[in-house]
Every structure is written in structure tokens, then in C-alpha cells.
Scaffold this motif. Sequence first.
Motif, short mmCIF file in Angstrom:
data_model
loop_
_atom_site.label_atom_id
_atom_site.label_comp_id
_atom_site.label_asym_id
_atom_site.label_seq_id
_atom_site.Cartn_x
_atom_site.Cartn_y
_atom_site.Cartn_z
N ALA A 172 27.42 6.18 13.19
CA ALA A 172 28.33 7.27 12.82
C ALA A 172 27.57 8.58 12.64
N GLY A 173 28.33 9.66 12.68
CA GLY A 173 27.77 10.98 12.42
C GLY A 173 26.75 11.39 13.46
N ASP A 174 25.77 12.21 13.02
CA ASP A 174 24.76 12.68 13.95
C ASP A 174 23.83 11.57 14.41
N ASN A 175 23.82 10.45 13.67
CA ASN A 175 23.01 9.30 14.08
C ASN A 175 23.70 8.46 15.16
N GLY A 176 24.95 8.79 15.46
CA GLY A 176 25.65 8.08 16.53
C GLY A 176 25.04 8.42 17.88
N TYR A 177 25.01 7.45 18.76
CA TYR A 177 24.38 7.67 20.08
C TYR A 177 25.05 6.81 21.14
N TYR A 178 24.80 7.19 22.39
CA TYR A 178 25.27 6.44 23.56
C TYR A 178 24.04 5.85 24.25
N PRO A 179 23.99 4.52 24.39
CA PRO A 179 22.84 3.92 25.10
C PRO A 179 23.04 4.03 26.62
N VAL A 180 22.21 4.86 27.26
CA VAL A 180 22.37 5.13 28.67
C VAL A 180 21.03 4.91 29.37
N ASP A 181 21.01 3.95 30.29
CA ASP A 181 19.82 3.70 31.11
C ASP A 181 18.58 3.51 30.26
N GLY A 182 18.68 2.75 29.18
CA GLY A 182 17.54 2.44 28.31
C GLY A 182 17.22 3.51 27.30
N ALA A 183 17.86 4.68 27.37
CA ALA A 183 17.61 5.76 26.42
C ALA A 183 18.78 5.87 25.45
N ARG A 184 18.58 6.71 24.40
CA ARG A 184 19.64 6.97 23.44
C ARG A 184 20.02 8.45 23.52
N TYR A 185 21.30 8.69 23.76
CA TYR A 185 21.80 10.06 23.81
C TYR A 185 22.60 10.29 22.53
N TYR A 186 22.01 11.04 21.60
CA TYR A 186 22.58 11.22 20.28
C TYR A 186 23.68 12.27 20.31
N VAL A 187 24.73 12.00 19.51
CA VAL A 187 25.84 12.93 19.42
C VAL A 187 25.37 14.29 18.90
N GLY A 188 24.60 14.29 17.83
CA GLY A 188 24.09 15.54 17.26
C GLY A 188 22.58 15.46 17.05
N THR A 189 22.12 16.04 15.95
CA THR A 189 20.70 15.97 15.58
C THR A 189 20.54 14.85 14.57
N PRO A 190 19.90 13.76 14.93
CA PRO A 190 19.82 12.59 14.03
C PRO A 190 18.94 12.85 12.82
N ASP A 191 19.11 12.01 11.81
CA ASP A 191 18.27 12.07 10.61
C ASP A 191 16.85 11.66 10.97
N ALA A 192 15.94 11.92 10.06
CA ALA A 192 14.52 11.63 10.30
C ALA A 192 14.26 10.14 10.49
N ASP A 193 15.09 9.31 9.87
CA ASP A 193 14.86 7.86 9.99
C ASP A 193 15.50 7.25 11.25
N ALA A 194 16.09 8.08 12.11
CA ALA A 194 16.70 7.57 13.34
C ALA A 194 15.60 7.17 14.32
N ASP A 195 15.93 6.23 15.15
CA ASP A 195 14.97 5.74 16.15
C ASP A 195 14.95 6.68 17.35
N LEU A 196 14.39 7.87 17.15
CA LEU A 196 14.36 8.89 18.19
C LEU A 196 13.02 8.82 18.91
N ASP A 197 13.05 8.59 20.22
CA ASP A 197 11.82 8.42 20.99
C ASP A 197 11.93 9.21 22.30
N PRO A 198 11.38 10.44 22.31
CA PRO A 198 11.46 11.26 23.53
C PRO A 198 10.83 10.60 24.75
N THR A 199 9.81 9.77 24.53
CA THR A 199 9.16 9.13 25.69
C THR A 199 10.10 8.14 26.37
#
Length: 291
Positions: A172-199
Motif C-alpha cells: 500500500a501507499g508509496d511502498n506499493g509496486y508493480y513487479p515487471v520483468d524482475g524489477a519493482r516499479y513503485y507507485v511513489g517514493t518508497p520508505d527507506a525500509d523498502a526493498d529498492l534496488d536500482p541495479t
Amino acid sequence: MKLIKLTAVSAAVLASTAALAAEPVVMVDDSYDAEPMAYTTTSANTGYQYNEDAGVVRNTTGAVVGGTKTFFNTVTHPAAISAEVGTLGYGANLAWGLNDKTEIQAGWAGGDVADLFGGDFDANDVNYEVDTDFSNPYMGVQLRPAANWFTMGAGIIVPDNDITATANARDAGDNGYYPVDGARYYVGTPDADADLDPTRGDLTNVGGVTAELEHRNKLAPYATIGFRPNITNNFGVFGELGAAYLGKTSAKVNANGASGALAEQKIKQELEDEDYLEWMPIVKLGATYRF
């Protein structure tokens, strides 16, 4: 002597006139065909033989008018009318009977099919909620091969179906994301504890994702099998199972966040690879009134 000769000539003329008057006349649609009056010589000085084919001009007006009238009456007086509900939508059709085993059908089915059956599907790992506005005019042949309740149908649908798919984000919220082709496309700017991996190819600020789907076939062949028992002399019910080939899907994707344009092409590819309803299942139930 002259009186005798005149009497004989007069009698001959009267006899000839009577013979001509006796020729039959055939009436055809308020016009007539008189039998032809042609004779051929069989041999010199031996008399004449009637030739029934000489000079004949056929009057086809009656046949043409009659055939047109029969066709018009057939088209304007169908054998049955049916109401139906199924995967193509709500609808109705008219049927014209060719014989005891064959009917020509023309009908339409449409409406919000997703509302009727519930609508969502998955494209890879993304779930989409579906809204629909279907319009499916069709024409086909309905056969009763054994002249009983068992039916087989085939024909063509002219689909004009609007399908709108809205992606459901995970979490939910900014931590919400769409899993696309192995990546995560977040709805907004996720919290610091989100599993955000630019690589991994993750994106932020993708926003909401919607897609307009359209099948590429402008004519869709279909085939069905079913049953059509008669309940009374006029009323009957029916059910059919089958499929229509709507073809591959084209998708127009809109992701409305700041990074949405980067996500749209990937999401479009996943949706088109899914081929949503390429083979449209046909399931329908209905009732028939026979005239």
C-alpha cells in the motif's frame, strides 16, 4: 352450282376459325402465353404438322416476382427469436429455418461482461482489474445433424470490445509496486525500509497504471456445440459451449507518475505477450420462442 361452292367455302372458313379459337391459353400472373401457331411441312402436298417449340417466348415475370416475394417473406418472417446471456454479453438473435436441420442466425451480444462474471487477470506477476464494454454482432449457421436437440454452430463475430485494465499494486501507499520483468516499479517514493534496488532496474514514482486493450481481429470466427430442447410447441431453452478466435491483443498503456514513461513500454510488452482472451470462450444460456 355457284351457291353450292359459296356454301362450301363458307363452311371451310368457319371450321378453320373454330379450330383456331380452340387453341388453349395459359394464364400466368395476369398475363398469358398462347400456344404457338407455327406449322412445318412434313412432305409436299401432304398437310402440316404442329411444332410446339416454334416462336415460343417465355414469360418469366411471374417467376421473378414470385421468387422475390418468397425471399422477402422469408427474411421478414423469422422462424424463431431467442434471448441469451453469456461470455459475449447479454443479447438476442433471430433465426430463419432453411429446413428441419438448418437455421441461419443473426444476433448481437454485449454490455459489461466483466461486471457479469467478475473481471481480473494476471500478466506475469501484475494483477489487473478489468472493465469492459462489449459489442459483438454475429451471423452464423445452427445445425441439428440428427434432427434432435443436439446442435452445432459456426459463424463470424464482428467484435467491437472496449477493455480497460487497471493495475493493482502490491502493498500500500508509496511502498506499493508493480513487479515487471524482475524489477519493482513503485507507485511513489518508497520508505527507506523498502526493498529498492536500482541495479535490478527498480523505478520510483511510476504512479497509477491503466491500459486500453484491443483485439486485432476485425472478424472473429467461432464454433459451438450445444443443446436446444423444446419445452412446448413454441417455447424452448438452449445452452452452448465453444470459442471465438479474437486474435492477439494490442495495448495502449498510461503510467501517470514522473517515471511512468519509462515503465509504459515494459508493461505494454507484458500485456501483449499475455494475449488476453485471444481465444474467447463462449458459454451461453437462453430461451427461444418459435413462431
